[in-house]
Enzyme design. Structure first.
Site, PDB file in Angstrom:
ATOM      1  N   PRO A   2      17.620 -31.019  -4.096  1.00 14.77           N
ATOM      2  CA  PRO A   2      17.704 -32.326  -4.772  1.00 14.77           C
ATOM      3  C   PRO A   2      16.540 -32.531  -5.744  1.00 14.77           C
ATOM      4  O   PRO A   2      15.394 -32.267  -5.408  1.00 14.77           O
ATOM      5  CB  PRO A   2      17.622 -33.332  -3.617  1.00 14.77           C
ATOM      6  CG  PRO A   2      17.860 -32.545  -2.373  1.00 14.77           C
ATOM      7  CD  PRO A   2      17.440 -31.151  -2.650  1.00 14.77           C
ATOM      8  N   GLU A   3      16.873 -32.963  -6.941  1.00 12.98           N
ATOM      9  CA  GLU A   3      15.869 -33.230  -7.976  1.00 12.98           C
ATOM     10  C   GLU A   3      15.902 -34.731  -8.300  1.00 12.98           C
ATOM     11  O   GLU A   3      16.555 -35.500  -7.597  1.00 12.98           O
ATOM     12  CB  GLU A   3      16.166 -32.383  -9.219  1.00 12.98           C
ATOM     13  CG  GLU A   3      16.215 -30.882  -8.925  1.00 12.98           C
ATOM     14  CD  GLU A   3      16.497 -30.034 -10.162  1.00 12.98           C
ATOM     15  OE1 GLU A   3      16.205 -30.492 -11.286  1.00 12.98           O
ATOM     16  OE2 GLU A   3      17.014 -28.928 -10.008  1.00 12.98           O
ATOM     17  N   LYS A  58      10.314 -36.235  -6.744  1.00 13.55           N
ATOM     18  CA  LYS A  58      11.450 -35.921  -5.871  1.00 13.55           C
ATOM     19  C   LYS A  58      11.314 -36.592  -4.504  1.00 13.55           C
ATOM     20  O   LYS A  58      11.982 -36.202  -3.544  1.00 13.55           O
ATOM     21  CB  LYS A  58      11.548 -34.398  -5.668  1.00 13.55           C
ATOM     22  CG  LYS A  58      11.752 -33.615  -6.953  1.00 13.55           C
ATOM     23  CD  LYS A  58      11.783 -32.110  -6.652  1.00 13.55           C
ATOM     24  CE  LYS A  58      11.689 -31.287  -7.916  1.00 13.55           C
ATOM     25  NZ  LYS A  58      11.505 -29.853  -7.634  1.00 13.55           N
ATOM     26  N   HIS A  91      22.736 -31.459  11.045  1.00 13.41           N
ATOM     27  CA  HIS A  91      21.476 -31.142  11.710  1.00 13.41           C
ATOM     28  C   HIS A  91      20.563 -32.362  11.685  1.00 13.41           C
ATOM     29  O   HIS A  91      19.558 -32.370  10.970  1.00 13.41           O
ATOM     30  CB  HIS A  91      20.800 -29.952  11.028  1.00 13.41           C
ATOM     31  CG  HIS A  91      21.585 -28.682  11.143  1.00 13.41           C
ATOM     32  ND1 HIS A  91      22.726 -28.443  10.405  1.00 13.41           N
ATOM     33  CD2 HIS A  91      21.408 -27.587  11.922  1.00 13.41           C
ATOM     34  CE1 HIS A  91      23.209 -27.255  10.722  1.00 13.41           C
ATOM     35  NE2 HIS A  91      22.437 -26.713  11.638  1.00 13.41           N
ATOM     36  N   ARG A 110      18.216 -26.742   6.703  1.00 14.59           N
ATOM     37  CA  ARG A 110      17.211 -25.680   6.649  1.00 14.59           C
ATOM     38  C   ARG A 110      15.814 -26.149   7.016  1.00 14.59           C
ATOM     39  O   ARG A 110      14.903 -25.328   7.180  1.00 14.59           O
ATOM     40  CB  ARG A 110      17.238 -25.013   5.269  1.00 14.59           C
ATOM     41  CG  ARG A 110      18.578 -24.304   5.051  1.00 14.59           C
ATOM     42  CD  ARG A 110      18.628 -23.567   3.746  1.00 14.59           C
ATOM     43  NE  ARG A 110      17.651 -22.493   3.683  1.00 14.59           N
ATOM     44  CZ  ARG A 110      17.450 -21.759   2.599  1.00 14.59           C
ATOM     45  NH1 ARG A 110      18.161 -21.990   1.508  1.00 14.59           N
ATOM     46  NH2 ARG A 110      16.553 -20.794   2.597  1.00 14.59           N
ATOM     47  N   ARG A 260      12.669 -17.265  -9.799  1.00 11.04           N
ATOM     48  CA  ARG A 260      13.751 -18.238  -9.922  1.00 11.04           C
ATOM     49  C   ARG A 260      14.702 -17.778 -11.015  1.00 11.04           C
ATOM     50  O   ARG A 260      14.281 -17.202 -12.016  1.00 11.04           O
ATOM     51  CB  ARG A 260      13.217 -19.629 -10.319  1.00 11.04           C
ATOM     52  CG  ARG A 260      12.098 -20.191  -9.456  1.00 11.04           C
ATOM     53  CD  ARG A 260      12.551 -20.639  -8.095  1.00 11.04           C
ATOM     54  NE  ARG A 260      13.563 -21.681  -8.126  1.00 11.04           N
ATOM     55  CZ  ARG A 260      13.302 -22.986  -8.137  1.00 11.04           C
ATOM     56  NH1 ARG A 260      12.053 -23.413  -8.170  1.00 11.04           N
ATOM     57  NH2 ARG A 260      14.286 -23.869  -8.122  1.00 11.04           N
TER      58      ARG A 260
END
Ligand code: ZN
Length: 270
Positions: A2-3, A58, A91, A110, A260
């Protein structure tokens, strides 16, 4: 990951709902998500009322009425959502039980996200370590040019550094570079003033339209009600390697540097 637009979407979803609500209980299922001691985290928040909820870079930032600030960083796969949405828990890591009877839930597959409480001054100091907000009215193209002109980093890496700009990640860095016609590997200091101006404008354009589209869901991102963002189908280059550029029909390419992926059109970006 997410940005800015994804975090902004969640914050805007929560703004009409969360302020004024009091946390009656905090349940930490995954203590490694909490930065600092989990017991201090829960005791610092139980009984506190949300004054406001906003975004910095963020981060989702909640100011509490107890002079404490709760900062949530979604990491790679974090979600912050209300339990009254169409939200499927995968989760769950932290439950905030509210006096309205609802819960605000932090869920993270994660578990690279973090939740942390700060004192107000401590948070202000932390916030100062982040660069300017690209959508702030105070942030001018001259500010971008001044800083980019003294950097020897590739421009894509410059954009990803949160000290230079807060909230831009790999998706919107690649998108803004395509829109402004700049190759992701260009050395920052080689950009002309005109290119810096175009990049500044492109950042505003891609970020604002992504907010209007409620963010980009590649896999994990969901808004505060558990819904997908709709921006993926508007992406120009990100994840589109091997497909035709919408502007010139050349095939979008993917290269990897600084660990990246970078996506660009060899026709449009010099
Ligand atoms: Zn092109």
């Amino acid at each position: 990951m997410p940005e800015l637009p994804e975090v902004e979407t969640i914050v805007r979803d929560l703004q009409p709902i969360i302020p004024g609500k009091t946390i009656v209980n905090v349940q930490v299922l995954r203590p490694n998500i909490i930065k600092g001691r989990a017991d201090a985290f829960t005791s610092g928040l139980i009984g506190a009322t949300f004054d406001s909820i906003s975004r910095r870079g963020k981060n989702i930032v909640a100011h509490m009425n107890t002079d404490c600030v709760l900062a949530v960083n979604l990491g790679m796969t974090g979600r912050l959502a209300l339990d009254n949405g169409n939200f499927t828990l995968t989760h769950p890591a932290v439950y905030f039980q509210l006096d309205s009877g609802n819960s605000l839930i932090y869920d993270d597959v994660r578990r690279f996200g973090t939740l942390q409480i700060f004192g107000v001054t401590e948070w202000q100091e932390r916030s100062k370590t982040l660069g300017p907000e690209p959508l702030s009215a105070d942030y001018k193209s001259s500010d971008l040019y001044e800083k980019i002109a003294i950097s020897s980093s590739p421009v894509r890496s410059w954009l990803l550094n949160q000290k230079n700009l807060a909230g831009v990640g790999n998706i919107y860095a690649n998108e803004a570079l395509h829109l402004s016609g700049i190759h992701p590997r260009r050395v920052s200091s080689n950009l002309t003033e005109t290119e810096a101006k175009q990049l500044h404008q492109a950042l505003q354009d891609v970020l604002l339209s992504a907010i209007l589209n409620r963010g980009t869901t590649l896999r994990n991102y969901r808004d505060a009600s558990g819904r997908h963002g709709k921006n993926k189908s508007y992406l120009r280059v990100y994840g589109r390697h091997g497909q035709a550029c919408f502007k010139c029909s050349r095939l979008v390419e993917r290269i990897v540097f600084s660990n990246r992926s970078a996506f660009f059109c060899p026709g449009c970006q010099r």
